[in-house]
Structures are given as C-alpha cells and as structure tokens.
Scaffold this active site. Structure first.
Site, PDB file in Angstrom:
ATOM      1  N   HIS A 120     -25.216  12.862  -5.716  1.00 31.55           N
ATOM      2  CA  HIS A 120     -25.586  11.579  -6.308  1.00 31.55           C
ATOM      3  C   HIS A 120     -27.081  11.359  -6.070  1.00 31.55           C
ATOM      4  CE1 HIS A 120     -24.315  10.363  -2.100  1.00 31.55           C
ATOM      5  NE2 HIS A 120     -25.543   9.910  -2.159  1.00 31.55           N
TER       6      HIS A 120
HETATM    7  C1  T46 Z   1     -26.602  10.333   1.143  1.00 35.53           C
HETATM    8  C2  T46 Z   1     -25.975  11.381   1.966  1.00 35.53           C
HETATM    9  C3  T46 Z   1     -26.986  12.092   2.795  1.00 35.53           C
HETATM   10  C4  T46 Z   1     -20.173   2.731   2.980  1.00 35.53           C
HETATM   11  O1  T46 Z   1     -19.276   1.887   2.762  1.00 35.53           O
HETATM   12  N1  T46 Z   1     -21.259   2.402   3.718  1.00 35.53           N
HETATM   13  C5  T46 Z   1     -22.248   3.297   3.984  1.00 35.53           C
HETATM   14  O2  T46 Z   1     -23.233   2.944   4.660  1.00 35.53           O
HETATM   15  C6  T46 Z   1     -22.125   4.634   3.472  1.00 35.53           C
HETATM   16  C7  T46 Z   1     -23.200   5.676   3.732  1.00 35.53           C
HETATM   17  C8  T46 Z   1     -21.029   4.950   2.734  1.00 35.53           C
HETATM   18  N2  T46 Z   1     -20.049   4.020   2.502  1.00 35.53           N
HETATM   19  C9  T46 Z   1     -18.879   4.384   1.692  1.00 35.53           C
HETATM   20  C10 T46 Z   1     -19.184   4.589   0.211  1.00 35.53           C
HETATM   21  C11 T46 Z   1     -18.172   5.637  -0.207  1.00 35.53           C
HETATM   22  O3  T46 Z   1     -16.970   5.015  -0.573  1.00 35.53           O
HETATM   23  O4  T46 Z   1     -18.374   5.647   2.178  1.00 35.53           O
HETATM   24  C12 T46 Z   1     -17.930   6.446   1.077  1.00 35.53           C
HETATM   25  C13 T46 Z   1     -18.653   7.771   1.080  1.00 35.53           C
HETATM   26  O5  T46 Z   1     -20.060   7.511   0.919  1.00 35.53           O
HETATM   27  P1  T46 Z   1     -21.034   8.488   0.097  1.00 35.53           P
HETATM   28  O6  T46 Z   1     -20.422   8.849  -1.212  1.00 35.53           O
HETATM   29  O7  T46 Z   1     -22.370   7.870   0.070  1.00 35.53           O
HETATM   30  O8  T46 Z   1     -21.025   9.765   1.059  1.00 35.53           O
HETATM   31  P2  T46 Z   1     -21.916  11.073   1.035  1.00 35.53           P
HETATM   32  O9  T46 Z   1     -21.642  11.771   2.319  1.00 35.53           O
HETATM   33  O10 T46 Z   1     -21.704  11.819  -0.207  1.00 35.53           O
HETATM   34  O11 T46 Z   1     -23.446  10.595   1.067  1.00 35.53           O
HETATM   35  C14 T46 Z   1     -24.036  10.063   2.230  1.00 35.53           C
HETATM   36  C15 T46 Z   1     -24.887   8.823   1.927  1.00 35.53           C
HETATM   37  O12 T46 Z   1     -24.114   7.753   1.604  1.00 35.53           O
HETATM   38  C16 T46 Z   1     -25.877   9.112   0.855  1.00 35.53           C
HETATM   39  O13 T46 Z   1     -26.727   8.038   0.666  1.00 35.53           O
HETATM   40  O14 T46 Z   1     -27.669  10.508   0.628  1.00 35.53           O
HETATM   41  O15 T46 Z   1     -24.939  10.945   2.833  1.00 35.53           O
END
Ligand code: T46
Length: 128
Positions: free
Chosen positions: A44
């Site tokens: 993303h």
């Molecule tokens: C990135 C890489 C390096 C939350 O509710 N609060 C939060 O602070 C975060 C980070 C995530 N979430 C929820 C949102 C989604 O439903 O946790 C779920 C997974 O999050 P995300 O799709 O962002 O996960 P990653 O591991 O693909 O990405 C993360 C970071 O969110 C993103 O900004 O750049 O790590």
C-alpha cells in the site's frame, strides 16, 4: 539515517527523540513482530504519512516505488532507520525469524490515508 546510540560494555541504547533529529514530528510508534517467515506485509501507499522504519531485531526487505523506479532496502541494523516520505508504495518481505520492525510515524492511524489498490496509486501519482 543513523540512529544515535550509546554504547558501553553492558550493551547499546538507541535513542530517538522528537525534537530536532527527525524529518517530521512523531505522533505514533508501532511495531511489527511475530511475522511468519515467508509472509509479506505492506502493499500500500500513504498519501500524507511519513515514517521511519527500524529493524530493532532480525531483518526485513523493504521495496519502495513511486510507480516508476523501484528501490530495495535490507533493514537489519538497529542503528539504521529508513525514512519513507508520503507517496511511496511499499512492500515488506523476507522477514527473518524474530524480526521486530519499529515504525515511527508522523500521524495517528487513519485508514483514509491509505491507498491499497495499485491502480488507484498509479492514478493518484499521475492525475491527468
Ligand atoms: C506500513 C508498514 C511498514 C491500526 O488499527 N492501527 C495502526 O496503527 C496500524 C499500523 C494498523 N492498524 C490496523 C489497520 C489494519 O486493519 O491493523 C491492520 C493491519 O494494518 P496495515 O495494513 O497497515 O499493516 P501492514 O503491516 O501491511 O503495514 C504496516 C503499517 O500500517 C504501514 O503504514 O507502512 O507496516
């Protein structure tokens, strides 16, 4: 960027303080752990969020693209932080066992800041 560290014979402390040393104001800290080896995360972009990524344990490969050129970074040194400005599609892969990835971010969580579809990202980067 280099993370300032304090070393002595007992070990090392890495220090990140909000004033002055960061390329943005920090508003959130989170960390990825227990990531199964072989799985990928990210895929993303963020419209406005800036981040610093530090592999405080283990290693991970971060691939960044602006839609044209692509760069790959192996993070595996707790003294090194990768700055991701807004507008980059990121993919995280090759997590080592026990990897802990610390993320320092410029804003609190907001799903509306995400672009999760590649086609939408390309259109957002090239608006006409
Ligand atoms: C990135 C890489 C390096 C939350 O509710 N609060 C939060 O602070 C975060 C980070 C995530 N979430 C929820 C949102 C989604 O439903 O946790 C779920 C997974 O999050 P995300 O799709 O962002 O996960 P990653 O591991 O693909 O990405 C993360 C970071 O969110 C993103 O900004 O750049 O790590």
């Amino acid at each position: 960027m280099e993370v300032p560290v304090i070393r002595d014979r007992r070990g090392t402390i890495g220090v990140i303080e909000p004033s002055g040393m960061l390329p943005f104001d920090m508003k959130r800290v989170y960390y990825l752990f227990d990531v199964a080896t072989g799985s990928s995360r990210g895929a993303h972009a963020h419209k406005t969020l800036s981040q610093l990524l530090i592999a405080v344990a283990g290693s991970v490969v971060v691939t960044l693209t602006d839609g044209d050129s692509e760069s790959e970074f192996l993070l595996g040194d707790p003294c090194v932080a990768l700055h991701i400005p807004p507008g980059y599609w990121r993919s995280l892969s090759q997590f080592s066992e026990g990897c802990v990835l610390l993320v320092i971010a410029s804003a609190e969580y907001s799903e509306s800041d995400y672009i999760r579809q590649w086609e939408e990202f390309i259109a957002w980067r090239n608006p006409h």
